[in-house]
Enzyme design. Structure first.
Site, PDB file in Angstrom:
ATOM      1  N   THR A 109       1.044  -1.316  -0.031  1.00 42.38           N
ATOM      2  CA  THR A 109       0.039  -0.073  -0.073  1.00 42.38           C
ATOM      3  C   THR A 109       0.996   1.248   0.121  1.00 42.38           C
ATOM      4  O   THR A 109       1.984   1.044  -0.095  1.00 42.38           O
ATOM      5  CB  THR A 109      -0.934  -0.096   1.311  1.00 42.38           C
ATOM      6  OG1 THR A 109      -1.901   0.903   1.010  1.00 42.38           O
ATOM      7  CG2 THR A 109      -0.210  -0.018   2.598  1.00 42.38           C
ATOM      8  N   ASN A 110       0.345   2.511   0.267  1.00 38.62           N
ATOM      9  CA  ASN A 110       1.118   3.419   0.276  1.00 38.62           C
ATOM     10  C   ASN A 110       0.459   4.426   1.352  1.00 38.62           C
ATOM     11  O   ASN A 110      -0.414   4.204   2.251  1.00 38.62           O
ATOM     12  CB  ASN A 110       1.097   4.487  -1.051  1.00 38.62           C
ATOM     13  CG  ASN A 110      -0.372   4.998  -1.440  1.00 38.62           C
ATOM     14  OD1 ASN A 110      -0.758   5.439  -0.772  1.00 38.62           O
ATOM     15  ND2 ASN A 110      -0.828   4.405  -2.784  1.00 38.62           N
ATOM     16  N   ARG A 111       1.200   5.902   1.617  1.00 37.70           N
ATOM     17  CA  ARG A 111       1.001   6.577   2.737  1.00 37.70           C
ATOM     18  C   ARG A 111      -0.434   7.325   2.778  1.00 37.70           C
ATOM     19  O   ARG A 111      -0.689   8.412   3.583  1.00 37.70           O
ATOM     20  CB  ARG A 111       1.791   7.540   3.146  1.00 37.70           C
ATOM     21  CG  ARG A 111       2.992   6.756   3.618  1.00 37.70           C
ATOM     22  CD  ARG A 111       4.175   8.032   3.959  1.00 37.70           C
ATOM     23  NE  ARG A 111       5.559   7.087   4.058  1.00 37.70           N
ATOM     24  CZ  ARG A 111       5.718   6.521   5.490  1.00 37.70           C
ATOM     25  NH1 ARG A 111       4.797   6.395   6.209  1.00 37.70           N
ATOM     26  NH2 ARG A 111       6.958   5.937   5.412  1.00 37.70           N
ATOM     27  N   SER A 112      -1.084   7.236   1.429  1.00 41.01           N
ATOM     28  CA  SER A 112      -2.378   8.299   1.467  1.00 41.01           C
ATOM     29  C   SER A 112      -3.518   7.925   2.273  1.00 41.01           C
ATOM     30  O   SER A 112      -3.813   6.727   2.538  1.00 41.01           O
ATOM     31  CB  SER A 112      -2.739   8.059  -0.086  1.00 41.01           C
ATOM     32  OG  SER A 112      -4.358   8.951  -0.095  1.00 41.01           O
TER      33      SER A 112
ATOM     34  N   ALA B  36      -4.538   7.954  -4.650  1.00 44.91           N
ATOM     35  CA  ALA B  36      -2.952   7.598  -4.858  1.00 44.91           C
ATOM     36  C   ALA B  36      -3.247   6.238  -5.299  1.00 44.91           C
ATOM     37  O   ALA B  36      -2.833   5.194  -4.651  1.00 44.91           O
ATOM     38  CB  ALA B  36      -2.078   7.734  -3.645  1.00 44.91           C
TER      39      ALA B  36
END
Ligand code: CTP
Ligand code: CA
Length: 227
Positions: free
Chosen positions: A33-36, A100
């Site tokens: 996943t990512n930080r959004s 994102a």
């Protein structure tokens, strides 16, 4: 006291917003996943519904509660986000890609939990569809398409490149290396990039950035795209 009543200047307008991140599974217990966090997209959804718009929010996993009075579609992967957007895009007047979206997904989704072995683990990734690019290709002249560019360098050049490549009408350029901008914060520092030029905005609450973006969307609808 007097409660501030927002202008109903988006009354009846259909707007679809993507928000947050994707979760791309590796196996039943792991994902990439990512930080959004979804704050920017949810702020746009809230601003739009308060201005009278008919809002569809396509959201990845997020801790945030969707604003009342909107249609929310919850998804996990980039492919699911793509499919939800494509199923609803034709009836929209405005499409805003604030998510994102995961550029890549693990090529294999293992059925069983991976067991550790000696030596490094190699995971092969493949591309996810580019949602905004696809919407840009099939977009009607009366639809306004907005993208976000979260960058750490060459912010305005990159945003303008994406505006053209994805055939969008507006890009919101976001230098995520600046304090007070980007992931997880309540504020943002952005520049609105469209075919008429660049409009830098000061440090603002994401809710106020949302209203500035929607103001520009309404202007673009009135004047039509500059060619
Ligand atoms: N976007 C999308 N689908 C993807 C990737 C991005 O719809 N698979 C959208 C984002 O929601 C955003 C815009 O495209 O509105 C730009 O995303 P960004 O990640 O900045 O650009 P990319 O085209 O993915 O390029 P890169 O990450 O390589 O800079
Ligand atoms: Ca990307």
């Amino acid at each position: 006291f007097t409660k501030r009543e927002p202008r109903q200047d988006m009354s009846g307008l259909r707007i679809l917003i993507t928000a947050g991140r994707n979760a791309e599974p590796i196996d039943p217990v792991r994902f990439v996943t990512n930080r959004s966090t979804g704050k920017m997209g949810y702020a746009i959804a809230e601003a739009a519904v308060q201005r009278g718009a008919l809002v569809t929010l396509v959201t990845g996993p997020s801790e945030l509660r969707p604003p009342a009075g909107i249609t929310t579609i919850s998804v996990q992967t980039g492919q699911e986000m793509h499919d939800a957007v494509m199923a609803h895009v034709d009836v929209q007047d405005v499409i805003i890609g604030a998510a994102a979206v995961a550029d890549y997904r693990p090529k294999l989704r293992h059925e069983q939990k991976l067991k550790k072995k000696d030596g490094p683990l190699v995971i092969e990734f493949e591309r996810n569809p580019d949602i905004l690019l696809e919407v840009g290709k099939r977009k009607r002249a009366d639809q306004v398409l907005v993208g976000f560019a979260a960058e750490t360098e060459n912010v305005l050049e990159n945003a303008r490149g994406k505006l053209e490549r994805k055939q969008a009408d507006l890009f919101v350029a976001n230098d995520v290396s600046q304090p007070g901008a980007g992931f997880g914060t309540d504020t943002n520092i952005v520049t609105l990039v469209d075919r008429a030029g660049d409009t830098p905005l000061p440090l603002l609450q994401k809710r106020d950035v949302a209203d500035q973006i929607l103001n520009r969307v309404l202007e673009l609808r009135e004047r039509g795209p500059v060619s």
